[in-house]
Design a protein around this motif. Structure first.
Motif, PDB file in Angstrom:
ATOM      1  N   LEU A 105       0.852  -1.176   0.000  1.00  0.00           N
ATOM      2  CA  LEU A 105       0.000   0.000   0.000  1.00  0.00           C
ATOM      3  C   LEU A 105       0.890   1.228   0.000  1.00  0.00           C
ATOM      4  N   HIS A 144      -6.937   2.484   5.970  1.00  0.00           N
ATOM      5  CA  HIS A 144      -5.575   2.994   5.770  1.00  0.00           C
ATOM      6  C   HIS A 144      -5.545   3.958   4.571  1.00  0.00           C
ATOM      7  N   HIS A 191      -4.972   8.146   4.341  1.00  0.00           N
ATOM      8  CA  HIS A 191      -3.951   8.794   3.502  1.00  0.00           C
ATOM      9  C   HIS A 191      -4.464  10.075   2.837  1.00  0.00           C
ATOM     10  N   GLU A 231       3.562   7.220   5.989  1.00  0.00           N
ATOM     11  CA  GLU A 231       3.220   5.809   6.190  1.00  0.00           C
ATOM     12  C   GLU A 231       3.210   5.452   7.673  1.00  0.00           C
ATOM     13  N   TYR A 235       7.090   1.825   7.875  1.00  0.00           N
ATOM     14  CA  TYR A 235       5.758   1.623   8.438  1.00  0.00           C
ATOM     15  C   TYR A 235       5.862   1.272   9.920  1.00  0.00           C
TER      16      TYR A 235
HETATM   17 ZN   LIG Z   1       0.071   3.652   3.242  1.00  0.00          ZN
END
Ligand SMILES: [Zn+2]
Length: 982
Positions: free
Chosen positions: A9, A259, A263, A281, A338
């Motif tokens: 992602l 998620h 963003h 992230e 992340y």
């Molecule tokens: Zn992301």
């Protein structure tokens, strides 16, 4: 947690440099012919100032500027633009570059290199013409469509700067729309998945509500969920693009969708200044994926997984600082950008509380929407709201590549005027971080409390004042701190094997083809292949391994003999017994078809230790249990037993007589324990059972001497001397004499079970790998390093012994203990095999028997026979044994003690210390004296002296000859009766 799909992602797009001061206006019209993968485009641009604009025209053909052909250098077109003057660029493109373009007669996805792309942020006005039955989506607050007989033209209004345009279009979209407040929600799902649209819309509303409440109003007027056929998930301003394989997974609405929506705030409206690192992230991962797990009570497990992934994927070659992270490329960069980044936000929130944390984020959004922000801006916002300088905090987490490595030195409990005080030291093994560490206390009343300590030095002494006796004190039990996991906190997982760059494959030549696809799925770049026969000990020790086939000799040497699985494919991941940084994967595959079916599945099960598949269907998945947090203090709660419910030793004899093997543990120095052992052997013998007695106290090499002694071929003194009893075992022989005298006269065989102590002494200092080839011959043929509880309990023993002796390496200590137990199990097994009708009574220290994981399970693994475990004067913990005997001390006859400390040196025995009010003190012995003779026996070692002491008589007087500063001395020593009973 769910098993993860390979799902990356990322945020594409959006690098505004200076917020609103855009001065290039870019109108782009394109016609797309999906049938022929052709695109024709016209860009019109003008600027508010004179400037030179560089445009990338990679992949484009027939590019003309103001109708003139143009030649580009390195795909770059440099155009001088005069203020107010429009420039027109026409071009064509063939869209067959699979990585960023996906075009077939029914679907279009374009991202990058499909139009002359400026090297800066511009405000675009995009219109796209496609065959009439297509629907198209791009970044837009509003989309308008004009339709003719054959074509549809989509115009995308987006009055914000972008650095990259993307487009998704398809003939197969079913369009659906809804609203949340004044936000338009749209779905573009393929017909086959159109039934999922309502669910996605409902979840989208939920997430919009969640983040509007938690953070700030949604930054745009539209949000679209767009399906495409790539197996990825992307987030762009105003929409998310989810692959078909992704959109169909049932957990996506609970995880990735939120998620991607988050963003829109972080990354798609506050833009990332990539020159200073990608923070988006970390915060998105934290407030989405982490918080969703946390809401289900799985926050600690989620954070532990972050630390486990870090452990699995990060090594010296790929480690980077968080500030260096830009976009996710692989699992390693994901573990940092992340995982570690999310922990940085978690630690801030833990320290300053939810309220301040969210107020600061709200301020951040207010201050930086439609602008670029970096970690520096985040630091500044948190400094503003906390009122603290956070330089050290952000520098240590963003700029240092390493993470804290914490250990705890064993705690001591002190009672001061009725007040319980726990003292311990927290050690940072690397250059110290400033840390706030949670400590969880489990109290004997059943209560659980938490305290926090702040540390900033390499060694920090901590004092906790307690109201009650704790049963357990644990550091960072819930994984609130980014840190290295200790070996006992790490479950071996397939993911760890996937992250290894030093993977060695062990497979028989004829099996390679069968196992190749499975091995590729686990680790595509092994450093080498070898066969079970050719595997060298040093190769085994230094690498992670995949061992193919369950019936190979290396596996038996490591994890005991394995039975062949029933399933088509079976995978077991072990902690490497010789190297705590590595893992060993054992693989079984029935045939080619099973391999093919399971191969694609493996990557989804990275977070497990044991897996089984039949025809590609997962039938078993387990994670090896590991400890939570770093133990500081352990103390079993005081137990209360009801004496009326206990039995006497005699009562249990008929029951234990049913077992083939009866283990009777001891604390070596307790006379009562040896009497109890005798009181078990005797009635069983008298009941007529054929018996043998196996003893820990004798190494296998002394079996011949034992046999000679039992057969009356040598006397006791010769037996003790030749078996080197006093140098190898050291415990007063008076303690064992009653048992050995009994079995000798009863004709019961004695079996020496133990390994040669010279070998375990060497292993504890240098490790198994430093044994010579000759010494390695004495190792058991099968060993099992896999019992985690055994390992962890030995670790506690190690912590205590580490300070007493000089055992610095836990792995070596562990190996020596395991060798000891495996050898005893093997010796016992060989005897039982050769004597089918005989029962074996094994006498050994409690530690080799309790919880059954020392000798008993290792012998049971070999013979499967019923057994009983009896230990003496240990805690009544569940599962510790079949019986725990509680004994009363017995005054037994022992050898007298001189009360001196001795050193053996060059065949001389030198006195190092003399205790006060001892026999030696009374006899006038002094430090430095060399003892040469005792009671008429020559003394060249402390073993000789012990043997001589063993043969002294109560109420006798013996002479001692010594050398003191070169002179011979003879002293007399009277041995009183009392000295023998202590
Ligand atoms: Zn992301």
């Amino acid at each position: 947690m769910f098993s993860r799909v390979v799902l990356i992602l990322v945020t594409l797009v959006s690098l505004p440099l200076t917020g609103w001061s855009m001065n290039v206006h870019y109108f782009l019209n394109v016609q797309i012919d999906p049938e022929n993968q052709l695109l024709t485009g016209m860009a019109r641009l003008h600027a508010d100032d004179n400037l030179n604009l560089t445009l990338t025209i990679k992949n484009l053909s027939d590019v003309r500027v103001d109708d003139q052909p143009t030649s580009a250098v390195d795909n770059n077109l440099i155009l001088p633009i005069q203020k107010g003057k429009e420039i027109i660029i026409t071009y064509q493109a063939v869209l067959n570059d699979k990585s960023l373009h996906f075009v077939d007669p029914e679907n279009v996805f374009l991202a990058g290199n499909w139009y002359p792309q400026p090297d800066r942020l511009v405000e675009y006005a995009l219109s796209v013409t496609l065959p009439k039955d297509f629907l198209a989506n791009s970044a837009a607050e509003k989309i308008t469509v004009q339709t003719t007989e054959k074509y549809s033209t989509f115009t995308f209004e987006f009055p914000y700067p972008l650095d990259d345009l993307s487009l998704a279009a398809s003939k197969n979209y079913v369009f659906k729309t809804d609203n949340y407040k004044d936000i338009v929600i749209e779905t573009y799902f393929f017909k086959a998945d159109a039934n999922l649209a309502d669910t996605y819309i409902e979840y989208t509303k939920k997430y919009l509500a969640r983040y509007e409440e938690q953070l700030a109003p949604y930054p745009y007027r539209r949000f679209a969920i767009v399906e495409n056929s790539l197996p990825t998930g992307y987030s762009m301003p105003t929409y998310t693009l989810l692959g078909q394989a992704v959109i169909r997974l049932p957990f996506i609405v609970n995880t990735s969708l939120g998620h991607e929506i988050l963003h829109q705030w972080f990354g798609n409206s506050i833009f990332v200044d990539y020159s200073k690192g990608n923070w988006a992230e970390g915060i998105t991962h934290y407030l989405a994926d982490h918080d969703y797990a946390n809401a289900e009570g799985k926050g600690a497990a989620y954070r532990k997984q972050i630390l486990l992934d870090y452990h699995a994927y990060i090594n010296d070659q790929n480690v980077q600082a968080v500030r260096q992270f830009n976009t996710v490329g692989d699992k390693a960069s994901q573990a940092i950008g992340y995982g570690k980044a999310a922990m940085i936000f978690h630690m801030l929130k833990q320290k300053y509380g939810d309220k301040l944390f969210f107020t600061a984020l709200q301020d951040f959004i207010k201050s930086y929407s439609f602008r670029q922000a970096s970690w520096d801006h985040i630091q500044a916002i948190f400094e503003k709201h906390t009122g603290h300088y956070l330089d050290r905090y952000f520098a240590q987490w963003l700029d240092r590549q390493d993470i804290p490595h914490l250990t705890v030195e064993p705690a001591k409990l002190v009672v001061n005027q009725g007040q319980l005080i726990l003292n311990f030291t927290v050690v940072q093994q690397t250059s110290p971080f400033q840390l706030r560490l949670p400590i969880t206390l489990y109290l004997s009343s059943g209560k659980k409390t938490q305290q926090f300590i702040e540390i900033s030095k390499a060694k920090e002494k901590i004092t906790l004042t307690l109201d009650e006796l704790p049963t357990q004190v644990i550091l960072d039990e819930d994984y609130d701190v980014m840190r290295q996991l200790l070996p006992q906190e790490i479950s071996p997982t397939l993911a760890a094997a996937m992250g290894k760059s030093n993977m060695l494959i062990v497979a028989a030549k004829e099996q390679r083809t069968l196992y190749q696809p499975l091995i590729e799925a686990i680790n595509p770049n092994p450093i080498n292949w070898t066969t079970p026969q050719a595997l060298k000990f040093n190769q085994l020790r230094k690498n992670s391994l995949i061992i193919a086939g369950f019936d190979t000799s290396p596996l038996e040497q490591l994890f005991g003999k394995q039975s062949l699985p029933q399933e088509g494919v079976r995978v077991i991941v072990h902690q490497h017994p010789y190297n705590d940084k590595e893992v060993i994967v054992q693989l079984h595959a029935k045939d080619n078809n099973e391999v093919k079916a399971a191969q694609r599945k493996l990557s989804h099960y990275g977070h497990y230790s044991t897996l089984a598949f039949t025809a590609g269907v997962n039938t078993e998945k387990n994670l090896t249990v590991s400890t939570a947090g770093i133990p500081i203090f352990n103390h079993s709660p005081t137990q209360a037993l009801q004496p009326d419910q206990t039995a006497h030793l005699n009562d249990i004899i008929p029951t234990i007589a049913k077992s083939r093997v009866i283990y009777v543990g001891e604390q070596h120095e307790k006379f009562s324990h040896h009497i109890n052992q005798l009181m078990i052997i005797k009635p069983l013998h008298e009941a007529g059972y054929p018996l043998a007695v196996g003893m820990e106290m004798f190494p296998v090499s002394s079996q011949a001497i034992l046999d000679e002694y039992l057969a009356n071929q040598i006397d006791e003194r010769t037996f003790l001397k030749k078996s080197r009893y006093f140098s190898q075992w050291r415990v007063d022989y008076q303690l064992y004499k009653p048992i050995i005298d009994y079995v000798k006269q009863a004709g019961i065989p004695l079996i020496a079970l133990n390994i040669d102590p010279a070998i375990t002494h060497k292993v504890v200092k240098e490790g198994i790998h430093n044994l010579t080839a000759e010494e390695q011959q004495h190792l058991p043929t099968a060993m099992d390093f896999s019992n985690n509880q055994y390992r962890q309990d030995l670790y506690q023993v190690f912590l205590i012994h580490q300070q007493q002796f000089d055992h610095q390496n836990f792995d070596y200590f562990f190996q020596s203990q395991l060798l000891w137990d495996e050898t005893m199990a093997q010796s016992a097994h060989q005897y039982l095999l050769a004597h089918p009708g005989t029962k074996l009574i094994v006498l050994a220290g409690n530690g080799h028997l309790m919880y059954r994981y020392g000798i008993p399970e290792r012998l049971h693994r070999r013979n499967g026979e019923p057994f009983t475990v009896i230990i003496q004067d240990e805690k009544m913990a569940k599962g510790i044994a079949d019986y725990v005997l509680l004994t009363e001390a017995i005054q037994g006859k022992l050898s007298p003690r001189l009360g001196i400390w001795l050193e053996d040196k060059n065949n001389q025995v030198i006195i190092k210390a003399v205790g006060e009010k001892t026999l030696a003190y009374q006899a006038g012995l002094k430090v430095g004296d060399v003892i040469t003779q005792f009671a008429g026996q020559d003394v060249q070692s402390s073993a000789d002296l012990k043997l001589a002491l063993f043969y002294t008589q109560p109420n006798s007087t013996v002479t001692i000859q010594t050398i003191r500063t070169g002179k011979k001395l003879t002293q007399e020593l009277s041995l009183s009766e009392e000295g023998y009973f202590h």
